[in-house]
Scaffold this motif. Structure first.
Motif, PDB file in Angstrom:
ATOM      1  N   UNK A 108       1.002  -1.227  -0.159  1.00 50.65           N
ATOM      2  CA  UNK A 108      -0.002  -0.008   0.063  1.00 50.65           C
ATOM      3  C   UNK A 108       1.022   0.948  -0.016  1.00 50.65           C
ATOM      4  N   UNK A 109       0.295   2.250  -0.561  1.00 55.57           N
ATOM      5  CA  UNK A 109       1.016   3.579  -0.574  1.00 55.57           C
ATOM      6  C   UNK A 109       0.400   4.728  -0.155  1.00 55.57           C
ATOM      7  N   UNK A 110       0.887   5.606   0.667  1.00 55.82           N
ATOM      8  CA  UNK A 110       0.142   6.932   0.933  1.00 55.82           C
ATOM      9  C   UNK A 110       0.222   7.945  -0.009  1.00 55.82           C
ATOM     10  N   UNK A 111      -0.782   8.546  -0.559  1.00 54.26           N
ATOM     11  CA  UNK A 111      -0.880   9.233  -1.665  1.00 54.26           C
ATOM     12  C   UNK A 111      -1.832  10.366  -1.374  1.00 54.26           C
ATOM     13  N   UNK A 112      -1.765  11.505  -1.584  1.00 57.35           N
ATOM     14  CA  UNK A 112      -2.989  12.350  -1.533  1.00 57.35           C
ATOM     15  C   UNK A 112      -3.651  12.540  -0.212  1.00 57.35           C
ATOM     16  N   UNK A 113      -3.096  11.980   0.879  1.00 57.33           N
ATOM     17  CA  UNK A 113      -3.590  12.143   2.080  1.00 57.33           C
ATOM     18  C   UNK A 113      -4.461  10.571   2.271  1.00 57.33           C
ATOM     19  N   UNK A 114      -4.565   9.787   1.377  1.00 55.50           N
ATOM     20  CA  UNK A 114      -5.255   8.537   1.413  1.00 55.50           C
ATOM     21  C   UNK A 114      -4.532   7.479   1.423  1.00 55.50           C
ATOM     22  N   UNK A 115      -4.839   6.210   1.779  1.00 52.88           N
ATOM     23  CA  UNK A 115      -4.207   5.049   1.911  1.00 52.88           C
ATOM     24  C   UNK A 115      -5.267   3.907   1.379  1.00 52.88           C
ATOM     25  N   UNK A 116      -5.209   3.139   0.408  1.00 54.64           N
ATOM     26  CA  UNK A 116      -5.796   2.213   0.157  1.00 54.64           C
ATOM     27  C   UNK A 116      -5.540   0.809   0.661  1.00 54.64           C
ATOM     28  N   UNK A 117      -6.311  -0.042   1.102  1.00 56.38           N
ATOM     29  CA  UNK A 117      -6.065  -1.284   1.877  1.00 56.38           C
ATOM     30  C   UNK A 117      -5.005  -1.385   2.705  1.00 56.38           C
ATOM     31  N   UNK A 118      -4.779  -0.427   3.488  1.00 52.71           N
ATOM     32  CA  UNK A 118      -3.739  -0.544   4.644  1.00 52.71           C
ATOM     33  C   UNK A 118      -3.688  -1.593   5.570  1.00 52.71           C
ATOM     34  N   UNK A 119      -4.887  -1.942   6.116  1.00 51.18           N
ATOM     35  CA  UNK A 119      -4.748  -2.968   6.939  1.00 51.18           C
ATOM     36  C   UNK A 119      -4.338  -4.433   6.526  1.00 51.18           C
ATOM     37  N   UNK A 120      -4.595  -4.573   4.951  1.00 49.84           N
ATOM     38  CA  UNK A 120      -4.381  -5.798   4.100  1.00 49.84           C
ATOM     39  C   UNK A 120      -2.690  -5.821   3.870  1.00 49.84           C
ATOM     40  N   UNK A 121      -2.283  -4.792   3.973  1.00 49.25           N
ATOM     41  CA  UNK A 121      -0.961  -4.458   3.429  1.00 49.25           C
ATOM     42  C   UNK A 121       0.227  -5.170   4.228  1.00 49.25           C
ATOM     43  N   UNK A 122       1.064  -5.847   3.577  1.00 49.85           N
ATOM     44  CA  UNK A 122       2.270  -6.277   4.228  1.00 49.85           C
ATOM     45  C   UNK A 122       3.449  -5.346   4.162  1.00 49.85           C
ATOM     46  N   UNK A 123       3.498  -4.372   3.283  1.00 50.44           N
ATOM     47  CA  UNK A 123       4.529  -3.357   3.282  1.00 50.44           C
ATOM     48  C   UNK A 123       3.749  -1.693   2.795  1.00 50.44           C
TER      49      UNK A 123
END
Length: 291
Positions: A108-123
């Motif tokens: 997952x990546x932080x961009x524009x103040x939003x993060x998609x799928x943060x809780x499922x991300x390994x990195x």
């Protein structure tokens, strides 16, 4: 300038469409909606094995060794099928984050103040300190808000535009199919002028966006990329709305996929710097051109 796809590119697009039809068809889409926030890890690894994430990684580093046009085609197909997950972030991390290329790691990546799928991300790439969960309008895209806006990768903008193009293509297909088969007053509704105009306008917006997205994938020029993003956003959002009009009450039902296309299109407009940032970047590029 003509953008004729090569035989290899056509084969790639057909292969991706076949894979997604087999692994993420209507039943899998409905299952994903019924279990929001759950990512199909088996599908993710299968995408990795098919080279979805490693498409632009050089062959010398274990990747497929293709370019931006091929990545654009694969993301167009992903958008067409509403494939969930942080696809863009994981694709951009392939080659630098262990396991991203093969689908073993979800990025997952932080961009524009939003993060998609943060809780499922390994990195997670970027600053996500203080992340707050949001109620996402799209049940297939869990979101968190973070204080830091982060930087915008032009490739992320283009791949987002490609997904929007895929969604616009699908909603155009749905509208035309319904207009041909739904009958009122003894004839298909596609025979009525109002429906003809809606479908024609959807097609024009979609094909205009397609030309822009394909051109941007070839030139990789920032101005071309931002132009493509704006046109693709418009085609996706307005296309889904017009498709709703063609379907009438049926289009608003939870069981029908159309509302998911509209909601995903809305979410994508907030990704990779938003449309506003693309407008500003395009304005800077245009003002810098000699008169």
């Amino acid at each position: 300038m003509r953008f004729q796809l090569t035989e290899d590119q056509l084969a790639l697009r057909a292969g991706v469409r076949e894979l997604l039809a087999r692994r993420f068809g209507p039943q899998e889409l409905r299952a994903a909606v019924d279990e929001p926030g759950r990512l199909d890890r088996a599908l993710w690894r299968e995408l990795g094995a098919a080279g979805f994430f490693a498409l632009r990684v050089p062959e010398t580093r274990g990747g497929v060794g293709l370019g931006l046009p091929e990545a654009m085609l694969t993301f167009e197909e992903a958008g067409r099928t509403l494939l969930p997950g942080p696809l863009v972030a994981t694709h951009l991390a392939a080659g630098t984050v262990p396991g991203a290329a093969t689908g073993e790691a979800v990025v997952a990546a932080a961009g524009n103040g939003l993060v998609e799928w943060l809780e499922q991300a390994d990195v997670v790439r970027g600053d996500v300190a203080g992340a707050v969960p949001l109620r996402s309008v799209d049940p297939l895209t869990p979101l968190h808000r973070v204080p830091a806006a982060g930087t915008v990768d032009p490739v992320a903008v283009l791949l987002t535009a490609a997904e929007q193009l895929g969604g616009a293509t699908r909603t155009c297909e749905l509208a035309v199919q319904h207009a041909r088969t739904r009958e009122q007053f003894g004839q298909p509704i596609g025979a009525f002028q109002a429906i003809k105009h809606l479908c024609a306008e959807m097609l024009v917006r979609t094909e205009t966006a397609r030309a822009a997205v394909y051109a941007a994938a070839v030139t990789a020029d920032p101005a071309d990329i931002h132009s493509a993003r704006l046109l693709a956003d418009e085609a996706a959002v307005r296309g889904a709305r017009d498709c709703l009009q063609v379907h009438g009450g049926m289009g608003f039902t939870w069981e029908f996929e159309l509302h998911l296309h509209l909601k995903r299109a809305w979410v994508r407009t907030q990704r990779a710097g938003e449309a506003t940032e693309s407008e500003e970047a395009l304005a800077v590029e245009l003002l810098a051109q000699p008169i």
